[in-house]
Design an enzyme around this catalytic site. Structure first.
Site, PDB file in Angstrom:
ATOM      1  N   ASP A 435       0.872  -1.247   0.077  1.00  0.00           N
ATOM      2  CA  ASP A 435       0.029  -0.029   0.072  1.00  0.00           C
ATOM      3  C   ASP A 435       0.902   1.362   0.111  1.00  0.00           C
ATOM      4  O   ASP A 435       1.614   1.486   1.001  1.00  0.00           O
ATOM      5  CB  ASP A 435      -0.762  -0.211   1.162  1.00  0.00           C
ATOM      6  CG  ASP A 435      -1.917   1.052   1.255  1.00  0.00           C
ATOM      7  OD1 ASP A 435      -1.715   1.972   0.593  1.00  0.00           O
ATOM      8  OD2 ASP A 435      -2.828   0.833   1.930  1.00  0.00           O
ATOM      9  N   HIS A 436       0.926   1.859  -1.145  1.00  0.00           N
ATOM     10  CA  HIS A 436       1.900   2.943  -1.236  1.00  0.00           C
ATOM     11  C   HIS A 436       1.233   4.251  -0.446  1.00  0.00           C
ATOM     12  O   HIS A 436       2.364   5.168  -0.399  1.00  0.00           O
ATOM     13  CB  HIS A 436       1.979   3.539  -2.568  1.00  0.00           C
ATOM     14  CG  HIS A 436       3.349   4.110  -3.041  1.00  0.00           C
ATOM     15  ND1 HIS A 436       4.277   4.171  -2.302  1.00  0.00           N
ATOM     16  CD2 HIS A 436       3.898   4.439  -4.429  1.00  0.00           C
ATOM     17  CE1 HIS A 436       5.192   4.884  -2.930  1.00  0.00           C
ATOM     18  NE2 HIS A 436       5.087   4.643  -4.395  1.00  0.00           N
ATOM     19  N   ARG A 437       0.235   4.267   0.242  1.00  0.00           N
ATOM     20  CA  ARG A 437      -0.200   5.230   1.265  1.00  0.00           C
ATOM     21  C   ARG A 437       0.925   5.477   2.409  1.00  0.00           C
ATOM     22  O   ARG A 437       1.168   6.399   2.979  1.00  0.00           O
ATOM     23  CB  ARG A 437      -1.524   5.105   1.405  1.00  0.00           C
ATOM     24  CG  ARG A 437      -2.537   5.393   0.476  1.00  0.00           C
ATOM     25  CD  ARG A 437      -4.177   5.278   0.904  1.00  0.00           C
ATOM     26  NE  ARG A 437      -4.142   3.817   1.477  1.00  0.00           N
ATOM     27  CZ  ARG A 437      -5.214   3.261   1.990  1.00  0.00           C
ATOM     28  NH1 ARG A 437      -6.362   4.136   2.237  1.00  0.00           N
ATOM     29  NH2 ARG A 437      -5.402   2.184   2.462  1.00  0.00           N
ATOM     30  N   VAL A 439       3.508   2.841   2.850  1.00  0.00           N
ATOM     31  CA  VAL A 439       4.857   2.034   2.403  1.00  0.00           C
ATOM     32  C   VAL A 439       5.479   2.754   1.207  1.00  0.00           C
ATOM     33  O   VAL A 439       4.922   2.609   0.156  1.00  0.00           O
ATOM     34  CB  VAL A 439       4.633   0.663   2.067  1.00  0.00           C
ATOM     35  CG1 VAL A 439       5.846  -0.038   1.652  1.00  0.00           C
ATOM     36  CG2 VAL A 439       3.846  -0.100   3.400  1.00  0.00           C
TER      37      VAL A 439
END
Length: 465
Positions: A435-437, A439
């Site tokens: 999850d790029h939010r 990580v």
């Protein structure tokens, strides 16, 4: 989950057998009208979005009526069976479905809560933290309390930010709807897409003076489209329900809520495969199943210990990142009922033999269809082994509420440069979605690189752990 309808009849309601579940399908009835039941006796088996569960009745009596046939999907809180607790024969007029249940008195609820509590499969008798869906208030009362609901959601009286997922907020913005004016119907006061669409449909249409219309030529008559038909001999239509329905909802919600990033690495796992063969002969692993997945799971746990920020979740409602100081390791499992993801609780604390035992129990229970809802709750990170199907790797979708998932591809003998020479080596490809939010690319890359490094040199399980 019972309701009194008269002095002798109790209505047993569909309970919430798992966190967040709102419905269940009745798979099988074990009793019929006229049968005598005792406290704790299993009366039916239901299938939720997560597992098949047997429901016990919490009192003695004679079955008066089964409100729904097998195969019916019933909302949580709906009466499903009526029991005459006096043991008398059911009167004829009681055969019709009960139209309205009378609310229990508060003192009656308190008395029963202090007494025996029915035990559901996989739960035990511990207090549940699951919040029940609020009862629907009468229409008039609901109108008066709309403005209060949003304020109370955050625990203080001032107007709170309306609760809605990002896709719903975007829809409301595109349609010009103020979320503060929308009445939520989702659990815990969350506004759904249907709520926004209903607000648009109910909005008054502003009339504007029409400009003089130019003469318009009559439109050509278009024949209506023929109705869509299906050839039953060439197509099979399968209702979407149970595990398949839950999986579809979870994957769509995850894919369109969490911005996914997937990274790949190809690694020589020859030494890991040799260690697997050695562990099979070790006395400490006697009777346990030892396979590459065991060492891959241990490698991921060590990588998480070295990079603990990967083990977290995103709390949209409170706008917080929740970092977990424990690892509940999920293992994606294909079962006859569909894809499920049970998890090993506190996997970070287990030794390698203990982890092997837990993996064996998890797989066996899943194959037998006995995985409980509790076993599929609270996961923090997941492994999906697509290599068992002979494929190289994939781009896995995050399990909702988690920040990372590792896909393991097939382990194949391939030409590989080893010590300056091309030799046949055991090689696999790993893929990590995150999850790029919460990580960043650096963190995700470090975790994947650590897992690969351990599988290339398994002695790092000792030096890094």
């Amino acid at each position: 989950m019972t309701t009194m309808t008269d002095a002798s009849v109790r209505e047993f309601k569909m309970p919430d057998v798992g966190e967040g579940l709102t419905e269940a399908e009745i798979l099988k009835w074990y009793v019929q009208p006229g049968d005598t039941v005792t406290d704790g006796q299993v009366v039916c088996e239901v299938e939720t979005a997560k597992a098949a569960v047997e429901l016990p009745i919490p009192y003695d009596g004679v079955v008066r009526e089964l409100h729904f046939p097998e195969g019916t999907t019933v909302d949580v809180g709906t009466p499903i069976i009526a029991v005459d607790v006096t043991g008398g024969a059911p009167p004829e007029e009681a055969q019709a479905p009960v139209e309205k249940a009378v609310e229990e008195k508060p003192e009656a609820k308190e008395t029963r809560q202090e007494g025996r509590k029915p035990v559901l499969v996989g739960y035990g008798v511990a207090e549940s933290s699951t919040r029940r869906r609020p009862r629907k208030a009468p229409a008039a009362a609901a109108e008066e309390t709309v403005s209060v609901v949003q304020g109370d959601l955050n625990g203080h009286g001032r107007q709170a930010r309306p609760l809605a997922k990002p896709p719903v907020r975007k829809l409301a913005k595109d349609l010009g709807v103020d979320l503060a004016t929308v009445r939520p119907s989702g659990p815990d006061g969350i506004i759904t897409r249907e709520d926004v669409q209903a607000a648009v449909a109910s909005a008054p249409v502003q009339e504007t003076p029409a400009a003089p219309a130019a003469p318009v030529a009559p439109a050509p008559v278009v024949a209506p489209a023929p109705p869509v038909t299906y050839d039953g001999g060439r197509e099979t239509r399968i209702p979407v329900k149970g595990v398949r329905k839950a999986t579809a909802q979870a994957m769509v919600g995850s894919a369109f809520t969490a911005p996914h990033v997937t990274e790949f690495v190809t690694v020589d796992v020859t030494r890991t495969m040799k260690l697997v063969e050695e562990l099979k002969q070790d006395r400490d692993f006697e009777g346990l199943r030892v396979n590459p997945l065991l060492l891959i799971a241990k490698a991921l746990l060590v990588a998480i210990k070295r990079n603990p920020d990967i083990n977290a979740s995103w709390d949209e409602a409170n706008q917080e990142i929740v970092r977990k100081h424990y690892v509940n390791l999920g293992i994606a499992a294909a079962t006859p009922r569909g894809l499920i993801v049970p998890n090993i609780k506190d996997a970070h604390d287990k030794t390698l033999p203990q982890l092997a035992e837990a993996l064996g129990e998890l797989v066996a229970t899943a194959r037998e269809g006995r995985t409980s809802p509790a076993a599929m709750q609270g996961g923090t990170v997941t492994i999906t082994n697509v290599g068992v199907f002979g494929v190289d790797t994939g781009t896995p979708i995050l399990n909702p509420g988690e920040s990372a998932i590792l896909a393991v591809g097939a382990i194949k003998l391939q030409p590989w440069v080893h010590k300056g020479k091309v030799k046949p080596r055991q090689v696999t490809t790993l893929a990590l979605s995150f999850d790029h939010r919460l990580v960043d690319g650096e963190l995700g890359s470090k975790v994947l690189a650590d897992v690969a490094a351990i599988l290339e040199q398994p002695k790092r399980l000792i030096t890094w752990a």
